[in-house]
Design an enzyme around this catalytic site. Sequence first.
Site, PDB file in Angstrom:
ATOM      1  N   LYS A   9     -10.585  15.146  -5.241  1.00 32.41           N
ATOM      2  CA  LYS A   9      -9.122  15.191  -5.248  1.00 32.41           C
ATOM      3  C   LYS A   9      -8.601  16.561  -4.786  1.00 32.41           C
ATOM      4  O   LYS A   9      -9.379  17.524  -4.683  1.00 32.41           O
ATOM      5  CB  LYS A   9      -8.630  14.839  -6.654  1.00 32.41           C
ATOM      6  CG  LYS A   9      -8.988  13.406  -7.078  1.00 32.41           C
ATOM      7  CD  LYS A   9      -8.405  13.067  -8.447  1.00 32.41           C
ATOM      8  CE  LYS A   9      -8.719  11.628  -8.844  1.00 32.41           C
ATOM      9  NZ  LYS A   9      -8.029  11.237 -10.103  1.00 32.41           N
ATOM     10  N   TYR A  49      -3.920   2.833  -5.361  1.00 37.84           N
ATOM     11  CA  TYR A  49      -3.612   2.872  -6.803  1.00 37.84           C
ATOM     12  C   TYR A  49      -2.665   1.746  -7.213  1.00 37.84           C
ATOM     13  O   TYR A  49      -1.961   1.869  -8.201  1.00 37.84           O
ATOM     14  CB  TYR A  49      -3.030   4.233  -7.176  1.00 37.84           C
ATOM     15  CG  TYR A  49      -4.067   5.328  -7.327  1.00 37.84           C
ATOM     16  CD1 TYR A  49      -5.108   5.213  -8.256  1.00 37.84           C
ATOM     17  CD2 TYR A  49      -4.011   6.494  -6.559  1.00 37.84           C
ATOM     18  CE1 TYR A  49      -6.060   6.222  -8.409  1.00 37.84           C
ATOM     19  CE2 TYR A  49      -4.958   7.505  -6.710  1.00 37.84           C
ATOM     20  CZ  TYR A  49      -5.985   7.365  -7.639  1.00 37.84           C
ATOM     21  OH  TYR A  49      -6.915   8.364  -7.799  1.00 37.84           O
ATOM     22  N   ASN A 112      -8.010  15.837 -12.349  1.00 41.24           N
ATOM     23  CA  ASN A 112      -9.364  15.668 -12.900  1.00 41.24           C
ATOM     24  C   ASN A 112     -10.438  15.576 -11.824  1.00 41.24           C
ATOM     25  O   ASN A 112     -11.483  14.957 -12.013  1.00 41.24           O
ATOM     26  CB  ASN A 112      -9.399  14.464 -13.847  1.00 41.24           C
ATOM     27  CG  ASN A 112      -8.990  13.182 -13.134  1.00 41.24           C
ATOM     28  OD1 ASN A 112      -8.714  13.191 -11.946  1.00 41.24           O
ATOM     29  ND2 ASN A 112      -8.981  12.088 -13.859  1.00 41.24           N
ATOM     30  N   HIS A 115     -12.324  10.995  -8.034  1.00 41.60           N
ATOM     31  CA  HIS A 115     -12.123   9.543  -8.229  1.00 41.60           C
ATOM     32  C   HIS A 115     -13.435   8.842  -7.924  1.00 41.60           C
ATOM     33  O   HIS A 115     -14.138   9.213  -6.996  1.00 41.60           O
ATOM     34  CB  HIS A 115     -11.048   9.011  -7.272  1.00 41.60           C
ATOM     35  CG  HIS A 115     -11.060   7.499  -7.175  1.00 41.60           C
ATOM     36  ND1 HIS A 115     -10.398   6.698  -8.080  1.00 41.60           N
ATOM     37  CD2 HIS A 115     -11.710   6.648  -6.326  1.00 41.60           C
ATOM     38  CE1 HIS A 115     -10.625   5.423  -7.782  1.00 41.60           C
ATOM     39  NE2 HIS A 115     -11.413   5.367  -6.720  1.00 41.60           N
ATOM     40  N   GLU A 126     -11.996  -0.350  -1.873  1.00 41.62           N
ATOM     41  CA  GLU A 126     -11.651   1.051  -1.620  1.00 41.62           C
ATOM     42  C   GLU A 126     -12.417   1.612  -0.415  1.00 41.62           C
ATOM     43  O   GLU A 126     -11.860   2.389   0.367  1.00 41.62           O
ATOM     44  CB  GLU A 126     -11.938   1.878  -2.883  1.00 41.62           C
ATOM     45  CG  GLU A 126     -11.018   1.481  -4.036  1.00 41.62           C
ATOM     46  CD  GLU A 126     -11.360   2.141  -5.362  1.00 41.62           C
ATOM     47  OE1 GLU A 126     -12.353   2.902  -5.423  1.00 41.62           O
ATOM     48  OE2 GLU A 126     -10.630   1.893  -6.338  1.00 41.62           O
TER      49      GLU A 126
HETATM   50  P1  IDP Z   1     -10.243   7.005 -13.739  1.00 43.02           P
HETATM   51  O1  IDP Z   1      -9.919   7.920 -12.594  1.00 43.02           O
HETATM   52  O2  IDP Z   1     -11.133   7.661 -14.758  1.00 43.02           O
HETATM   53  O3  IDP Z   1     -10.755   5.647 -13.288  1.00 43.02           O
HETATM   54  P2  IDP Z   1      -7.700   5.694 -14.282  1.00 43.02           P
HETATM   55  O4  IDP Z   1      -7.274   5.189 -15.637  1.00 43.02           O
HETATM   56  O5  IDP Z   1      -8.076   4.690 -13.257  1.00 43.02           O
HETATM   57  O6  IDP Z   1      -8.867   6.758 -14.538  1.00 43.02           O
HETATM   58  O7  IDP Z   1      -6.488   6.594 -13.753  1.00 43.02           O
HETATM   59  C1  IDP Z   1      -6.430   6.994 -12.402  1.00 43.02           C
HETATM   60  C2  IDP Z   1      -6.031   8.449 -12.360  1.00 43.02           C
HETATM   61  O8  IDP Z   1      -4.697   8.592 -12.856  1.00 43.02           O
HETATM   62  C3  IDP Z   1      -6.867   9.377 -13.256  1.00 43.02           C
HETATM   63  O9  IDP Z   1      -8.081   9.774 -12.645  1.00 43.02           O
HETATM   64  C4  IDP Z   1      -5.908  10.536 -13.467  1.00 43.02           C
HETATM   65  O10 IDP Z   1      -5.865  11.391 -12.321  1.00 43.02           O
HETATM   66  C5  IDP Z   1      -4.563   9.813 -13.565  1.00 43.02           C
HETATM   67  N1  IDP Z   1      -4.227   9.493 -14.958  1.00 43.02           N
HETATM   68  C6  IDP Z   1      -4.710   8.487 -15.706  1.00 43.02           C
HETATM   69  N2  IDP Z   1      -4.142   8.464 -16.930  1.00 43.02           N
HETATM   70  C7  IDP Z   1      -3.284   9.497 -16.970  1.00 43.02           C
HETATM   71  C8  IDP Z   1      -2.394   9.999 -17.969  1.00 43.02           C
HETATM   72  O11 IDP Z   1      -2.282   9.488 -19.097  1.00 43.02           O
HETATM   73  N3  IDP Z   1      -1.658  11.106 -17.632  1.00 43.02           N
HETATM   74  C9  IDP Z   1      -1.763  11.702 -16.393  1.00 43.02           C
HETATM   75  N4  IDP Z   1      -2.557  11.245 -15.434  1.00 43.02           N
HETATM   76  C10 IDP Z   1      -3.329  10.163 -15.703  1.00 43.02           C
HETATM   77 MG    MG Z   2      -9.767   4.153 -12.195  1.00 48.17          MG
END
Ligand code: IDP
Ligand code: MG
Length: 156
Positions: A9, A49, A112, A115, A126
């Site tokens: 990212k 997304y 974070n 992805h 994807e």
């Molecule tokens: P993942 O990346 O671990 O699969 P997902 O639930 O698919 O997690 O969420 C996609 C992305 O959205 C996350 O990697 C993160 O960058 C962002 N995200 C998810 N939940 C939150 C939240 O509660 N607050 C802020 N950003 C979030």
């Molecule tokens: Mg995800």
Amino acid sequence: METTLIILKPDAVQRALVGSVIARFEQKGLQIVGMKLMRISQELAATHYKDHASKPFYAGLVRFMTSEPVVVMALRGVGAINVCRNLMGATFGSKAAAGTIRGDFGISNSFNLVHGSDGPEAAARELSLFFAKGEVVEYSRAGDCWVYDATGGAPE
Ligand code: IDP
Ligand code: MG
């Protein structure tokens, strides 16, 4: 063998962690079969997304993912989808276990670093969004006979 989509990212690129994060996947034994630096368009972010469109963090997520370049990779290996998810760690940097990419390199919940596709259907969808035909390259690695035990006929 599975192939999964990994995105380093914008925070990984801006923090100069691209090499460190790729090293985690390479050291595990995953094969890089596709890789490029690119900007994600609004349209691509929205498609990628789409399942999160109703979430409160969606607008911020799209803004983040389109803000600066990313590195996208197609990684291949036995059980690659789950292997990569385990290497990545839990979604929130603040909660991800030490030893994982998110646990070791970040502390933010939204920024974070990485992805990874969360299942075979997502991976197929994807990969086709981010890689055109011919951009995922088939080749064999000389060292794979030591990454996998293939003495029984198939890599395990
Ligand atoms: P993942 O990346 O671990 O699969 P997902 O639930 O698919 O997690 O969420 C996609 C992305 O959205 C996350 O990697 C993160 O960058 C962002 N995200 C998810 N939940 C939150 C939240 O509660 N607050 C802020 N950003 C979030
Ligand atoms: Mg995800």
